[in-house]
Design a protein around this motif. Structure first.
Motif, PDB file in Angstrom:
ATOM      1  N   ASN A 422       0.837  -1.186   0.000  1.00  0.00           N
ATOM      2  CA  ASN A 422       0.000   0.000   0.000  1.00  0.00           C
ATOM      3  C   ASN A 422       0.875   1.240   0.000  1.00  0.00           C
ATOM      4  OD1 ASN A 422       0.348   0.946   3.013  1.00  0.00           O
ATOM      5  ND2 ASN A 422       0.029  -1.270   3.044  1.00  0.00           N
ATOM      6  N   SER A 423       0.218   2.398  -0.123  1.00  0.00           N
ATOM      7  CA  SER A 423       0.904   3.692  -0.134  1.00  0.00           C
ATOM      8  C   SER A 423       0.578   4.512   1.100  1.00  0.00           C
ATOM      9  CB  SER A 423       0.505   4.469  -1.399  1.00  0.00           C
ATOM     10  OG  SER A 423       0.800   3.736  -2.567  1.00  0.00           O
ATOM     11  N   LEU A 424       0.085   3.864   2.140  1.00  0.00           N
ATOM     12  CA  LEU A 424      -0.351   4.579   3.332  1.00  0.00           C
ATOM     13  C   LEU A 424       0.803   5.352   3.960  1.00  0.00           C
ATOM     14  CD1 LEU A 424      -3.053   4.823   4.838  1.00  0.00           C
ATOM     15  CD2 LEU A 424      -2.188   3.158   6.469  1.00  0.00           C
ATOM     16  N   ALA A 425       0.595   6.666   4.122  1.00  0.00           N
ATOM     17  CA  ALA A 425       1.623   7.528   4.706  1.00  0.00           C
ATOM     18  C   ALA A 425       1.166   8.153   6.016  1.00  0.00           C
ATOM     19  CB  ALA A 425       2.008   8.630   3.715  1.00  0.00           C
ATOM     20  N   TYR A 426      -0.132   8.318   6.216  1.00  0.00           N
ATOM     21  CA  TYR A 426      -0.677   8.981   7.406  1.00  0.00           C
ATOM     22  C   TYR A 426      -1.736   8.079   8.011  1.00  0.00           C
ATOM     23  CZ  TYR A 426      -2.818  12.678  10.279  1.00  0.00           C
ATOM     24  OH  TYR A 426      -3.313  13.435  11.324  1.00  0.00           O
ATOM     25  N   LEU A 427      -1.525   7.641   9.258  1.00  0.00           N
ATOM     26  CA  LEU A 427      -2.479   6.759   9.939  1.00  0.00           C
ATOM     27  C   LEU A 427      -2.762   7.314  11.326  1.00  0.00           C
ATOM     28  CD1 LEU A 427      -4.113   4.166  10.136  1.00  0.00           C
ATOM     29  CD2 LEU A 427      -2.039   2.969  10.841  1.00  0.00           C
ATOM     30  N   ASP A 428      -4.035   7.646  11.567  1.00  0.00           N
ATOM     31  CA  ASP A 428      -4.461   8.206  12.851  1.00  0.00           C
ATOM     32  C   ASP A 428      -5.430   7.238  13.506  1.00  0.00           C
ATOM     33  OD1 ASP A 428      -5.411   9.597  14.998  1.00  0.00           O
ATOM     34  OD2 ASP A 428      -5.820  11.445  13.914  1.00  0.00           O
ATOM     35  N   CYS A 429      -4.993   6.580  14.590  1.00  0.00           N
ATOM     36  CA  CYS A 429      -5.833   5.634  15.333  1.00  0.00           C
ATOM     37  C   CYS A 429      -5.973   6.073  16.788  1.00  0.00           C
ATOM     38  CB  CYS A 429      -5.248   4.231  15.263  1.00  0.00           C
ATOM     39  SG  CYS A 429      -5.269   3.504  13.612  1.00  0.00           S
ATOM     40  N   GLY A 430      -5.988   7.357  17.024  1.00  0.00           N
ATOM     41  CA  GLY A 430      -6.080   7.874  18.383  1.00  0.00           C
ATOM     42  C   GLY A 430      -7.456   7.700  18.988  1.00  0.00           C
ATOM     43  N   PHE A 431      -7.511   7.752  20.341  1.00  0.00           N
ATOM     44  CA  PHE A 431      -8.760   7.681  21.090  1.00  0.00           C
ATOM     45  C   PHE A 431      -9.535   6.401  20.802  1.00  0.00           C
ATOM     46  CE2 PHE A 431      -7.755  12.168  21.242  1.00  0.00           C
ATOM     47  CZ  PHE A 431      -8.090  12.512  22.539  1.00  0.00           C
ATOM     48  N   ASN A 432      -8.813   5.265  20.815  1.00  0.00           N
ATOM     49  CA  ASN A 432      -9.447   3.961  20.784  1.00  0.00           C
ATOM     50  C   ASN A 432      -9.026   3.217  22.049  1.00  0.00           C
ATOM     51  OD1 ASN A 432     -10.875   3.753  18.071  1.00  0.00           O
ATOM     52  ND2 ASN A 432      -8.859   4.450  17.430  1.00  0.00           N
ATOM     53  N   ILE A 433      -9.178   1.908  22.062  1.00  0.00           N
ATOM     54  CA  ILE A 433      -8.710   1.108  23.199  1.00  0.00           C
ATOM     55  C   ILE A 433      -7.860  -0.032  22.641  1.00  0.00           C
ATOM     56  CG2 ILE A 433      -9.364  -0.029  25.356  1.00  0.00           C
ATOM     57  CD1 ILE A 433     -12.048   1.255  25.218  1.00  0.00           C
TER      58      ILE A 433
END
Length: 838
Positions: A422-433
């Protein structure tokens, strides 16, 4: 948009300078251009009840937030240069025919939020150059007045209400230049239950259309079909529309130039979940859509193949605040050529205050078209959504670069996660558990930014970042990583991301970090470790030559020790822009920390908000550190006298103690000697008694070389064992088979009362014979308190030139026996040897 460009052009054209009170009204501020001929008058928030008389050269008039209730006829007759009038938030009630007469070059007019109830339908015809008009929130039905607008109008913001289905709004006639129409109920009042092809028939050149929150229940096909230039459409907050109602919108968009489509909240919050069918969005396949918004629609599933109907030009998708379930549509998602998606706030709770009691028009009363899908199709989609596996088939499009998966409160471990290239450059997974990061995150080789903040995580493995070598920004603040980071003694957790530039470790309850925690991070520019439990800067940072900001705020630092200060000074030599944040630390200003205060005074490092720093003085008072020099001078004066006094007292006490000790030793010198010898004799006697009382397995251990075996077996054994009844240890006879030879030797020596060494030339050349000899010597010295357990039997003359040093020492210190080899001498030899061994 057009009106913004016009406003900017006006301001650039005027070229205004600093304002001053206006001559015609001292409650206004006038801003002149460089030639002092054209200027702007700002009379906002001046409590004006009437409009001042403005000079001829005025170009911009701002009268916002006043109490103006009327505009006299022909008031602007002398203001032919006037370009903009803003009367936002006033008390206007009437607009007569000649209200704006004279302002022939007026381009921008704002009458937002007044109390206009009476309007002449030709009031705007006296300003033929008008391009921007905002008449929202005026408690008037503009539809019934049939106002005539200037043909030059490009942007119109107005309230919109059509209660009759076939009503034609004639005021739109002739507006061939109108590009932007805002009838949104979010910023005004809008109510139009149905949209028909007649609604916007006379304004086909629209580029921007905002009809959000207009209480739309249904849109007929053909309503937007003729708008070939339409690039932006917002139909959000029409809760009765739903995706089935939006289907006709997507059908019409095939003939437009649509780029951005907003369909947020077209589904009521507390209705059953939404299933998006292929028919709802398949017509978008034939558009050039680049951005799609579908937030807050309770979307649960997509029909199989529906996502593949999206156009190849689509780049951005916003689908936050929905109810996505597991389904086969996951496999369709990989075919969408998007670069950005926001799927945050899934399964979020809502307040009943958000409930809208909007009355929806039933489709069968207004829709002359056939039903497009049947209920049986929905059951088929629901059946597809019943996933049989516990593993989510997570696949992302190859083109996807930005993924926001924030604030979903999903609770799970991040285990080995292999995603297709993939080309994923920005991943935001904040405020989970995501409470445990095991990983590794595979195939995220292009990932540059990762946000895992606020996840209650207390575990991260050393392989988690193994396959993300390009990571530059890592935000993992507000977790519980202090429990695991303190054990990373060699920096193995971050070793796979050497390109890291930004790291946020704030609020992780970290008591300290190992010295080599940042061993591989030489590229770091920003480090935030605020809000932890650090008392000292124990980790290495001196190798970070690019470090520009270090945040140590809200920790437990009382000062920075010399090692920490030295590291910071090393960095600033290569990066003079280094900043340090020590706010909200319990800093102490005392004689112990005076060097830290002096360093703050001398260093070139910039301290963030230094004026807020506080420290506790030696007397318990709190002192501001915004002037470190003054604090240092106070401490220097206090600590200099204190230090000198402390040194003098210490020397005096040491000198006194030494004299006292010397006197006591000299006075009791004979008593101390007596006690020493008494203790020594007592210890020697007890040791000797211990060895005398010990029972030994053998009377003597016989150490000999193989060439002397005839002497041992023919003479020594017969005389000592047969005649004297002594028990001897002979290696050929008494060593345990299968046991290591060295172990047998040491066992035999330790369990024999004496050691008889048969000395010959070959004995002195044998490795094992000398090994036996030295082991017996060590046994005598260390285990038997130097007891004389050695008996040397020499078969040859012992010359000092041929003896090793260890044997010479024994010969000199202890007696030895020479074998005489004659009958009379032999008898005497064996008698002496028997006597010694008994």
């Amino acid at each position: 948009m057009g009106y913004l460009g016009n406003a900017v052009a006006i301001l650039l054209y005027i070229g205004l300078v600093a304002g001053r009170k206006c001559e015609f009204e001292n409650r206004c501020q006038c801003f002149f251009n460089t030639g002092k001929q054209d200027y702007k008058a700002d009379c906002s928030n001046a409590h004006l009840t009437h409009i001042p008389d403005f000079p001829k050269s005025i170009k911009v008039i701002i009268l916002d937030n006043n109490l103006i209730s009327t505009i006299p006829d022909n008031h602007f007759r002398n203001n032919s240069k006037l370009c903009k009038i803003s009367l936002l938030n006033n008390k206007l009630t009437v607009l007569r025919k000649d209200t704006f007469y004279g302002a022939f070059n007026l381009i921008n007019l704002t009458l937002y939020n007044n109390e206009i109830k009476d309007v002449d339908k030709n009031v705007f015809m006296s300003i033929p150059a008008l391009k921007y008009l905002n008449i929202k929130r005026n408690h008037i039905d503009w539809m019934k007045l049939n106002i005539t607008f200037p043909y030059s109008l490009q942007t119109l913001r107005m309230d919109f209400k059509i209660l009759e289905q076939n009503h034609i709004f004639d005021s739109f006639k002739g507006l061939i230049n109108l590009e932007n129409l805002d009838i949104s109920g979010l910023s005004g009042e809008c109510e139009c239950k149905t949209m028909t092809p007649e609604t916007f028939r006379t304004i086909p050149n629209l580029i921007y259309l905002d009809m959000s929150a207009c209480k739309i229940s249904y849109v007929y096909r053909g309503t937007l079909k003729f708008m070939s230039n339409l690039t932006f459409l917002d139909a959000s907050f029409n809760f009765c529309l739903k995706f089935a109602g939006a289907e006709n919108i997507t059908y019409d968009l095939q003939t437009t130039s649509i780029k951005i489509l907003k369909l947020n909240k077209i589904h009521k919050i507390f209705e059953p979940d939404t299933i998006v069918l292929k028919s709802h969005i398949r017509n978008l396949r034939h558009t050039n859509l680049t951005e799609l918004h579908a937030d807050s629609n309770r979307i649960q599933l997509f029909e199989k193949g529906a996502l593949r109907s999206l156009p190849p030009t689509l780049r951005n998708i916003y689908v936050s605040d929905n109810m996505f379930g597991i389904g086969s549509y996951f496999y369709d998602f990989v075919a969408v050529n998007i670069t950005f998606i926001n799927i945050s706030l899934q399964f979020s709770s809502h307040n009943f205050q958000d409930l809208h009691d909007e009355i929806c028009v039933k489709k069968d009363q207004t829709d002359p078209l056939p039903v497009i899908y049947q209920t049986s199709n929905q059951h088929e989609v629901q059946r597809q959504g019943q996933w049989k596996s516990n593993t989510i088939p997570f696949r992302i499009p190859f083109t996807l670069q930005n993924l926001i998966f924030r604030n979903n409160l999903f609770r799970f471990k991040i285990e080995a996660n292999k995603v297709y290239e993939n080309s994923l450059a920005y991943l935001d997974c904040g405020f989970n558990i995501m409470y445990s990061w095991i990983g590794p995150l595979l195939t995220y080789k292009k990932l540059v930014h990762l946000d895992l903040s606020n996840n209650f995580c207390s575990n991260v493995s050393k392989d988690f970042f193994r396959s993300s070598p390009s990571l530059k920004s890592l935000l993992i603040q507000n977790n519980l990583l202090g429990f695991v980071l303190i054990e990373d003694m060699h920096g193995e957790i971050l070793q796979h991301i050497p390109k890291l530039e930004v790291l946020n470790l704030a609020d992780n309850r970290i008591p300290y970090l190992p010295y080599n925690f940042f061993k591989f991070q030489s590229m770091l520019k920003e480090i935030n470790i605020g809000g932890n439990l650090l008392e000292d800067l124990s980790f290495q940072i001196s190798h970070m030559q690019n470090l520009s900001h270090l945040d140590l705020s809200k920790n437990r630092f009382s000062s920075l020790n010399s090692t920490a200060r030295g590291q910071l000074e090393t960095i600033i030599k290569s990066n003079p822009n280094l900043t340090l944040n020590l706010i909200d630390n319990p800093l102490i200003c005392s004689c112990d920390t005076i060097q830290f205060i002096k360093w703050m005074l001398q260093t070139k490092i910039k301290f963030t908000k230094l004026q807020s720093y506080k420290c506790k003085l030696y007397n318990g008072n709190t002192e501001l550190l915004k002037e470190p020099k003054r604090v240092y001078e106070i401490l220097e004066k206090k600590c200099s006298s204190y230090t000198a006094l402390l040194v003098v007292l210490s020397i005096f006490v040491i000198f006194f103690v030494l004299i006292l000790l010397c006197g006591l030793v000299y006075r009791h010198r004979w008593k101390l000697r007596l006690m020493y010898y008494m203790t020594k004799n007592k210890y020697q006697n007890s040791s000797r008694k211990k060895f005398e009382d010990k029972e030994y397995e053998f009377d003597a251990f016989i150490s000999y070389e193989e060439e002397d075996a005839a002497f041992v077996h023919d003479h020594l054994l017969s005389n000592l064992e047969e005649d004297a009844k002594l028990k001897l240890c002979i290696h050929k006879r008494d060593f345990q088979p299968g046991k290591d030879i060295a172990a047998n030797i040491t066992y035999g020596i330790q369990n024999s009362r004496y050691v008889v060494a048969v000395i010959s030339k070959t004995y002195l050349e044998s490795y094992w014979c000398l090994f036996e000899y030295n082991m017996a010597r060590m046994e005598s010295i260390y285990s038997r308190d130097c007891e004389n357990m050695f008996i040397l039997v020499s078969l040859v003359d012992l010359s000092a030139l041929n003896l090793p040093l260890c044997v010479i020492e024994k010969v000199h210190n202890q007696s030895y026996i020479e074998y005489p080899n004659d009958p009379l001498g032999n008898t005497l030899f064996w008698d002496k040897l028997k006597e010694v061994l008994k």
